[in-house]
Design a protein around this motif. Sequence first.
Motif, PDB file in Angstrom:
ATOM      1  N   HIS A   1       0.859  -1.187   0.184  1.00  0.00           N
ATOM      2  CA  HIS A   1       0.027   0.067  -0.079  1.00  0.00           C
ATOM      3  C   HIS A   1       1.025   1.288   0.067  1.00  0.00           C
ATOM      4  O   HIS A   1       1.452   1.626   1.054  1.00  0.00           O
ATOM      5  N   PRO A   2       1.092   1.991  -1.033  1.00  0.00           N
ATOM      6  CA  PRO A   2       1.903   2.903  -1.034  1.00  0.00           C
ATOM      7  C   PRO A   2       1.587   4.221  -0.126  1.00  0.00           C
ATOM      8  O   PRO A   2       0.407   4.522   0.013  1.00  0.00           O
ATOM      9  N   ALA A   3       2.625   4.753   0.328  1.00  0.00           N
ATOM     10  CA  ALA A   3       2.467   5.885   1.290  1.00  0.00           C
ATOM     11  C   ALA A   3       3.166   6.983   0.863  1.00  0.00           C
ATOM     12  O   ALA A   3       2.782   8.242   1.290  1.00  0.00           O
ATOM     13  N   ALA A   4       4.097   7.159  -0.117  1.00  0.00           N
ATOM     14  CA  ALA A   4       4.689   8.089  -0.513  1.00  0.00           C
ATOM     15  C   ALA A   4       5.509   7.823  -1.886  1.00  0.00           C
ATOM     16  O   ALA A   4       6.006   6.665  -2.288  1.00  0.00           O
ATOM     17  N   VAL A   5       5.838   8.582  -2.623  1.00  0.00           N
ATOM     18  CA  VAL A   5       6.615   8.634  -4.004  1.00  0.00           C
ATOM     19  C   VAL A   5       7.932   9.561  -3.566  1.00  0.00           C
ATOM     20  O   VAL A   5       7.813  10.522  -3.145  1.00  0.00           O
ATOM     21  N   LEU A   6       9.110   8.719  -3.610  1.00  0.00           N
ATOM     22  CA  LEU A   6      10.565   9.407  -3.481  1.00  0.00           C
ATOM     23  C   LEU A   6      11.024   9.732  -4.856  1.00  0.00           C
ATOM     24  O   LEU A   6      11.251   8.745  -5.577  1.00  0.00           O
ATOM     25  N   LEU A   7      11.716  10.850  -5.220  1.00  0.00           N
ATOM     26  CA  LEU A   7      12.274  10.982  -6.366  1.00  0.00           C
ATOM     27  C   LEU A   7      13.546  11.494  -6.021  1.00  0.00           C
ATOM     28  O   LEU A   7      14.068  12.380  -5.392  1.00  0.00           O
ATOM     29  N   THR A   8      14.658  10.735  -6.561  1.00  0.00           N
ATOM     30  CA  THR A   8      16.023  10.843  -6.605  1.00  0.00           C
ATOM     31  C   THR A   8      16.370  12.381  -7.288  1.00  0.00           C
ATOM     32  O   THR A   8      17.401  12.922  -6.837  1.00  0.00           O
ATOM     33  N   HIS A   9      15.817  12.716  -8.350  1.00  0.00           N
ATOM     34  CA  HIS A   9      15.857  13.892  -8.908  1.00  0.00           C
ATOM     35  C   HIS A   9      14.770  14.141  -9.770  1.00  0.00           C
ATOM     36  O   HIS A   9      13.691  13.162  -9.917  1.00  0.00           O
ATOM     37  N   GLY A  10      14.754  15.288 -10.372  1.00  0.00           N
ATOM     38  CA  GLY A  10      13.493  15.864 -11.298  1.00  0.00           C
ATOM     39  C   GLY A  10      13.381  15.650 -12.900  1.00  0.00           C
ATOM     40  O   GLY A  10      12.543  16.159 -13.517  1.00  0.00           O
ATOM     41  N   HIS A  11      14.473  14.885 -13.308  1.00  0.00           N
ATOM     42  CA  HIS A  11      14.068  14.284 -14.628  1.00  0.00           C
ATOM     43  C   HIS A  11      12.999  13.676 -15.196  1.00  0.00           C
ATOM     44  O   HIS A  11      12.573  12.838 -14.291  1.00  0.00           O
ATOM     45  N   LEU A  12      12.653  13.848 -16.297  1.00  0.00           N
ATOM     46  CA  LEU A  12      11.271  13.429 -16.833  1.00  0.00           C
ATOM     47  C   LEU A  12      11.117  11.805 -16.797  1.00  0.00           C
ATOM     48  O   LEU A  12      10.172  11.158 -16.632  1.00  0.00           O
ATOM     49  N   ASP A  13      12.163  11.298 -17.042  1.00  0.00           N
ATOM     50  CA  ASP A  13      12.323   9.660 -17.034  1.00  0.00           C
ATOM     51  C   ASP A  13      12.169   9.102 -15.725  1.00  0.00           C
ATOM     52  O   ASP A  13      12.019   7.987 -15.725  1.00  0.00           O
ATOM     53  N   HIS A  14      12.279   9.999 -14.667  1.00  0.00           N
ATOM     54  CA  HIS A  14      12.097   9.416 -13.362  1.00  0.00           C
ATOM     55  C   HIS A  14      10.791   9.908 -12.733  1.00  0.00           C
ATOM     56  O   HIS A  14      10.353   9.284 -11.519  1.00  0.00           O
ATOM     57  N   THR A  15      10.377  11.031 -13.481  1.00  0.00           N
ATOM     58  CA  THR A  15       9.070  11.508 -12.547  1.00  0.00           C
ATOM     59  C   THR A  15       7.657  11.721 -13.386  1.00  0.00           C
ATOM     60  O   THR A  15       6.835  11.957 -12.866  1.00  0.00           O
ATOM     61  N   PHE A  16       7.864  10.861 -14.730  1.00  0.00           N
ATOM     62  CA  PHE A  16       6.593  11.076 -15.580  1.00  0.00           C
ATOM     63  C   PHE A  16       5.320  10.673 -15.005  1.00  0.00           C
ATOM     64  O   PHE A  16       4.453  11.109 -15.207  1.00  0.00           O
ATOM     65  N   SER A  17       5.567   9.589 -14.154  1.00  0.00           N
ATOM     66  CA  SER A  17       4.381   9.028 -13.733  1.00  0.00           C
ATOM     67  C   SER A  17       4.015   9.452 -11.910  1.00  0.00           C
ATOM     68  O   SER A  17       3.164   8.795 -11.447  1.00  0.00           O
ATOM     69  N   VAL A  18       4.746  10.132 -11.629  1.00  0.00           N
ATOM     70  CA  VAL A  18       4.588  10.666 -10.094  1.00  0.00           C
ATOM     71  C   VAL A  18       3.104  11.200  -9.972  1.00  0.00           C
ATOM     72  O   VAL A  18       2.481  10.927  -9.001  1.00  0.00           O
ATOM     73  N   THR A  19       2.656  12.032 -10.675  1.00  0.00           N
ATOM     74  CA  THR A  19       1.363  12.653 -10.508  1.00  0.00           C
ATOM     75  C   THR A  19       0.215  11.656 -10.505  1.00  0.00           C
ATOM     76  O   THR A  19      -0.704  11.341  -9.655  1.00  0.00           O
ATOM     77  N   PRO A  20       0.279  10.527 -11.627  1.00  0.00           N
ATOM     78  CA  PRO A  20      -0.827   9.623 -11.472  1.00  0.00           C
ATOM     79  C   PRO A  20      -0.682   8.717 -10.468  1.00  0.00           C
ATOM     80  O   PRO A  20      -1.858   8.219  -9.838  1.00  0.00           O
ATOM     81  N   VAL A  21       0.506   8.251 -10.068  1.00  0.00           N
ATOM     82  CA  VAL A  21       0.647   7.491  -8.938  1.00  0.00           C
ATOM     83  C   VAL A  21       0.272   7.953  -7.704  1.00  0.00           C
ATOM     84  O   VAL A  21      -0.418   7.381  -6.748  1.00  0.00           O
ATOM     85  N   ALA A  22       0.912   9.174  -7.331  1.00  0.00           N
ATOM     86  CA  ALA A  22       0.440   9.960  -6.168  1.00  0.00           C
ATOM     87  C   ALA A  22      -0.973  10.199  -6.150  1.00  0.00           C
ATOM     88  O   ALA A  22      -1.780  10.108  -5.041  1.00  0.00           O
ATOM     89  N   GLY A  23      -1.575  10.678  -7.239  1.00  0.00           N
ATOM     90  CA  GLY A  23      -3.042  10.905  -7.124  1.00  0.00           C
ATOM     91  C   GLY A  23      -3.954   9.744  -7.074  1.00  0.00           C
ATOM     92  O   GLY A  23      -4.939   9.836  -6.037  1.00  0.00           O
ATOM     93  N   ALA A  24      -3.568   8.461  -7.572  1.00  0.00           N
ATOM     94  CA  ALA A  24      -4.447   7.483  -7.532  1.00  0.00           C
ATOM     95  C   ALA A  24      -4.484   6.996  -5.991  1.00  0.00           C
ATOM     96  O   ALA A  24      -5.192   6.121  -5.505  1.00  0.00           O
ATOM     97  N   HIS A  25      -3.210   7.227  -5.227  1.00  0.00           N
ATOM     98  CA  HIS A  25      -3.332   6.501  -4.036  1.00  0.00           C
ATOM     99  C   HIS A  25      -3.396   7.765  -2.825  1.00  0.00           C
ATOM    100  O   HIS A  25      -3.193   7.443  -1.480  1.00  0.00           O
ATOM    101  N   GLY A  26      -3.597   9.088  -3.278  1.00  0.00           N
ATOM    102  CA  GLY A  26      -3.596  10.115  -2.099  1.00  0.00           C
ATOM    103  C   GLY A  26      -2.690  10.256  -1.348  1.00  0.00           C
ATOM    104  O   GLY A  26      -2.455  10.342  -0.152  1.00  0.00           O
TER     105      GLY A  26
END
Length: 228
Positions: free
Chosen positions: A49-74
């Motif tokens: 059960h995801p509780a957080a998304v951690l990003l090692t940096h802000g490049h698109l190939d590492h962050t592209f799905s952060v919004t749908p993942v974070a949004g889907a799990h609140g």
Amino acid sequence: MLVDGFAAEAFGTNCYVVATGPGEQCVVVDPGIGVVDRLEELLAKHRLHPAAVLLTHGHLDHTFSVTPVAGAHGIPAYVHSADRELLKDPSKGLSMDYRALFGGRLEYAEPDDVVEMIDGAVLDLVGLEIAVDHAPGHTGGSVLFRLPGNADEEICFSGDVLFAGSIGRTDLPGGSMDAMRTSLRDRILPLADETIVLPGHGPATTIGRERATNPYLREFGSPPARGL
């Protein structure tokens, strides 16, 4: 501890999940391009059960799905303050070639809940204490995530700072070879040889192996192009 992951088809970016064990809460590290379905399968496999998304940096190939993942799990997304602007406008971290490739076709929105990390922070999440080391060079806000492993070794999620046999490129906007040298000297080299390195691209390695064989740790040569 449970650590699992897979490489995205786009750019081979590694996406990881970390938890104290199956059926528990977890953190997701670097959800890149086109990973949502595979990530959900991995979560279901381990009943996580995801509780957080951690990003090692802000490049698109590492962050592209952060919004749908974070949004889907609140859940919140964690990024170093120096790379926060890349969540708002990913094109700022792209070369001219990649800007031309993606053009105006990117549909991207910043997550609703963003937590800005600072150097030296310790994140108390899902029963884990995760140390945050600011390691600029690939981007201004690149970080290492360190946490205890299953034995005496430490685990280090190195993002695009350190790879097996190589290091991250520094020729993109926000990159700096001088800063990378400092990060390698002050953040990577002091880690114990037994430290398991889980990089943003490619296979896992150890600090001891890289200390002995990685030419960029020994000679700080110009890094090759890898990742975005």
